[in-house]
Design a protein around this motif. Sequence first.
Motif, mmCIF file in Angstrom:
data_model
loop_
_atom_site.group_PDB
_atom_site.id
_atom_site.type_symbol
_atom_site.label_atom_id
_atom_site.label_comp_id
_atom_site.label_asym_id
_atom_site.label_seq_id
_atom_site.Cartn_x
_atom_site.Cartn_y
_atom_site.Cartn_z
ATOM 1 N N ARG A 42 0.963 -1.263 -0.016
ATOM 2 C CA ARG A 42 -0.126 0.082 0.006
ATOM 3 C C ARG A 42 1.053 1.507 0.208
ATOM 4 O O ARG A 42 1.131 1.991 1.046
ATOM 5 C CB ARG A 42 -0.950 0.004 1.058
ATOM 6 C CG ARG A 42 -2.136 1.002 1.203
ATOM 7 C CD ARG A 42 -3.041 0.843 2.175
ATOM 8 N NE ARG A 42 -4.206 1.749 1.988
ATOM 9 C CZ ARG A 42 -5.093 2.107 1.123
ATOM 10 N NH1 ARG A 42 -5.394 1.032 0.268
ATOM 11 N NH2 ARG A 42 -6.157 2.664 1.549
ATOM 12 N N ALA A 43 1.474 1.636 -1.106
ATOM 13 C CA ALA A 43 2.297 2.960 -1.282
ATOM 14 C C ALA A 43 1.444 4.080 -1.442
ATOM 15 O O ALA A 43 1.506 4.554 -2.813
ATOM 16 C CB ALA A 43 3.105 2.426 -2.437
ATOM 17 N N LEU A 44 0.798 4.549 -0.589
ATOM 18 C CA LEU A 44 -0.140 5.565 -0.776
ATOM 19 C C LEU A 44 0.030 6.765 0.411
ATOM 20 O O LEU A 44 1.330 6.652 1.113
ATOM 21 C CB LEU A 44 -1.500 5.338 -0.802
ATOM 22 C CG LEU A 44 -1.930 4.219 -1.972
ATOM 23 C CD1 LEU A 44 -3.310 3.489 -1.836
ATOM 24 C CD2 LEU A 44 -1.723 5.121 -3.220
ATOM 25 N N TYR A 45 -0.873 7.344 0.861
ATOM 26 C CA TYR A 45 -0.598 8.634 1.750
ATOM 27 C C TYR A 45 -1.191 8.476 3.108
ATOM 28 O O TYR A 45 -1.881 7.329 3.494
ATOM 29 C CB TYR A 45 -1.092 9.961 1.126
ATOM 30 C CG TYR A 45 -0.129 10.013 -0.207
ATOM 31 C CD1 TYR A 45 0.972 10.583 -0.010
ATOM 32 C CD2 TYR A 45 -0.578 9.638 -1.482
ATOM 33 C CE1 TYR A 45 1.821 10.616 -1.346
ATOM 34 C CE2 TYR A 45 0.313 9.801 -2.657
ATOM 35 C CZ TYR A 45 1.360 10.303 -2.483
ATOM 36 O OH TYR A 45 2.332 10.282 -3.736
ATOM 37 N N LEU A 46 -1.214 9.472 3.906
ATOM 38 C CA LEU A 46 -1.570 9.446 5.169
ATOM 39 C C LEU A 46 -3.173 8.700 5.384
ATOM 40 O O LEU A 46 -3.339 7.940 6.190
ATOM 41 C CB LEU A 46 -1.821 10.761 6.097
ATOM 42 C CG LEU A 46 -2.080 10.711 7.412
ATOM 43 C CD1 LEU A 46 -1.236 10.006 8.200
ATOM 44 C CD2 LEU A 46 -2.025 12.404 7.768
ATOM 45 N N GLY A 47 -4.160 9.276 4.791
ATOM 46 C CA GLY A 47 -5.368 8.933 4.938
ATOM 47 C C GLY A 47 -5.460 7.424 4.302
ATOM 48 O O GLY A 47 -6.456 6.534 4.983
ATOM 49 N N ASP A 48 -4.989 7.251 3.396
ATOM 50 C CA ASP A 48 -5.006 5.807 2.720
ATOM 51 C C ASP A 48 -4.668 4.693 3.731
ATOM 52 O O ASP A 48 -5.134 3.623 4.304
ATOM 53 C CB ASP A 48 -4.082 5.493 1.493
ATOM 54 C CG ASP A 48 -4.517 6.661 0.548
ATOM 55 O OD1 ASP A 48 -5.620 6.499 -0.045
ATOM 56 O OD2 ASP A 48 -3.727 7.737 0.597
ATOM 57 N N ALA A 85 -6.089 14.916 7.325
ATOM 58 C CA ALA A 85 -6.567 15.500 8.967
ATOM 59 C C ALA A 85 -7.791 14.750 9.067
ATOM 60 O O ALA A 85 -8.292 14.867 10.297
ATOM 61 C CB ALA A 85 -6.805 16.902 8.603
ATOM 62 N N SER A 86 -8.799 14.513 8.243
ATOM 63 C CA SER A 86 -10.222 14.195 8.433
ATOM 64 C C SER A 86 -10.219 12.844 9.062
ATOM 65 O O SER A 86 -10.842 12.271 10.203
ATOM 66 C CB SER A 86 -11.078 14.112 7.301
ATOM 67 O OG SER A 86 -10.633 13.284 6.251
ATOM 68 N N HIS A 87 -9.078 12.029 8.560
ATOM 69 C CA HIS A 87 -8.780 10.618 9.036
ATOM 70 C C HIS A 87 -8.119 10.643 10.558
ATOM 71 O O HIS A 87 -8.553 9.740 11.381
ATOM 72 C CB HIS A 87 -8.127 9.888 8.189
ATOM 73 C CG HIS A 87 -8.627 9.678 6.740
ATOM 74 N ND1 HIS A 87 -9.797 8.938 6.544
ATOM 75 C CD2 HIS A 87 -8.494 10.311 5.587
ATOM 76 C CE1 HIS A 87 -9.982 8.995 5.277
ATOM 77 N NE2 HIS A 87 -9.362 9.949 4.848
ATOM 78 N N ILE A 88 -7.366 11.691 10.835
ATOM 79 C CA ILE A 88 -6.947 11.614 11.930
ATOM 80 C C ILE A 88 -7.813 12.132 13.127
ATOM 81 O O ILE A 88 -7.931 11.543 14.225
ATOM 82 C CB ILE A 88 -5.586 12.765 12.155
ATOM 83 C CG1 ILE A 88 -4.349 12.058 11.434
ATOM 84 C CG2 ILE A 88 -5.242 12.982 13.716
ATOM 85 C CD1 ILE A 88 -3.402 13.014 11.325
#
Length: 368
Positions: A20-26, A283-286
């Motif tokens: 899973r080479a993606l970003y924070l929310g992912d 930020a929404s996922h945090i």
Amino acid sequence: MMTVRVPTFDPSPRRIAVFRALYLGDLICAMPALRALRRRFPRAEVTLIGLSWAEAFVRRFRASVDRFLEFPGYPGILEVEVVPERIERFLEEQRAYGYNLALQMHGDGSVSNSFVADLRAQVSLGYRQGADDRLTVSLPYNPDEHEILRWLRLGALVGAPGDDVQTEFPTTRIEEAGAGALLSDGATWKGTRSGPLVGLHPGAKDPARRWPPERFAAVADELADHYAARIVLTGSGGEREITAAVRRAIRAPALDLAGRTDLGTFAAVIARLDLLVTNDTGASHIAAATRTPSVILFGPSRPERWAPLDRARHRVVDALAGSEADPAAALRQLPIEPVMAACADGLGVGRDRGAGRQIRERRLVAND
């Protein structure tokens, strides 16, 4: 419902790879599935293959992930430059390492299934578009499925439990103290210390996911006028221009923390807020992970896939709902009234203090 059977393989796999080479929310959305994988195979070594930034992220989740490898790139995957020699060297090393199980958690599988298949694990799992026999077992990809539920469903193929959908984001005592120090600047609010602490996160990687700065500012002033809210602007160092534009348009005092926090301190700041108003971004996922009430503004991205599952604590304002606007331009046309209504509801939500204690108990003890 058709039952998908996974071919017999080592019931106690020693080595599991997750791509899973993606970003924070992912990555936050994938953590319930990784936690479930650990529950199913408590003695296995779990390796996450991801982007370079995620190495520090993985250290926060030692209970679920043991090892991190930087994704070397692969033809057709845009996140990393393709260097054939580096890719082949990486694949040779991982084939020799020998994975019993590999999970493709990088999307619909159109390209990523080839990368996971090239690891040559004993058994490989993922999603597919149409017919696809590159992996041992693959499921049809539904683009409207929620990201948390999607990966839990994949893990269920090997018996990983899917009952725990809560995300989390552990922080250290040092990070929490840093957040407290940043937010203790009471002079910023000039005597309005009694009101709720409200964060505004006006940035997002994709410009089409950004609500205009002047509308964030208008909401901030309304919140300050009606609730004596103390306004905090959050963002990365690269988002300073965006928060500065909001700050210039606000009449009320506001504390601008853009570029002043690392990831852990940023999460600890969000955990202290009474409400976060944010575009659809990390930020929404945090906020969901820290149980901080939030209002999330959606435009081209879809809440069915990316909004927190807890819709009592987290309110969605969908710029496309009942609109015929171009998805790429929808947020620019969203007025402040529905956002203010969602904020009023969000400020009425009590914080789950018990959940907050559980989060604090999951700190990274080694870093305290």
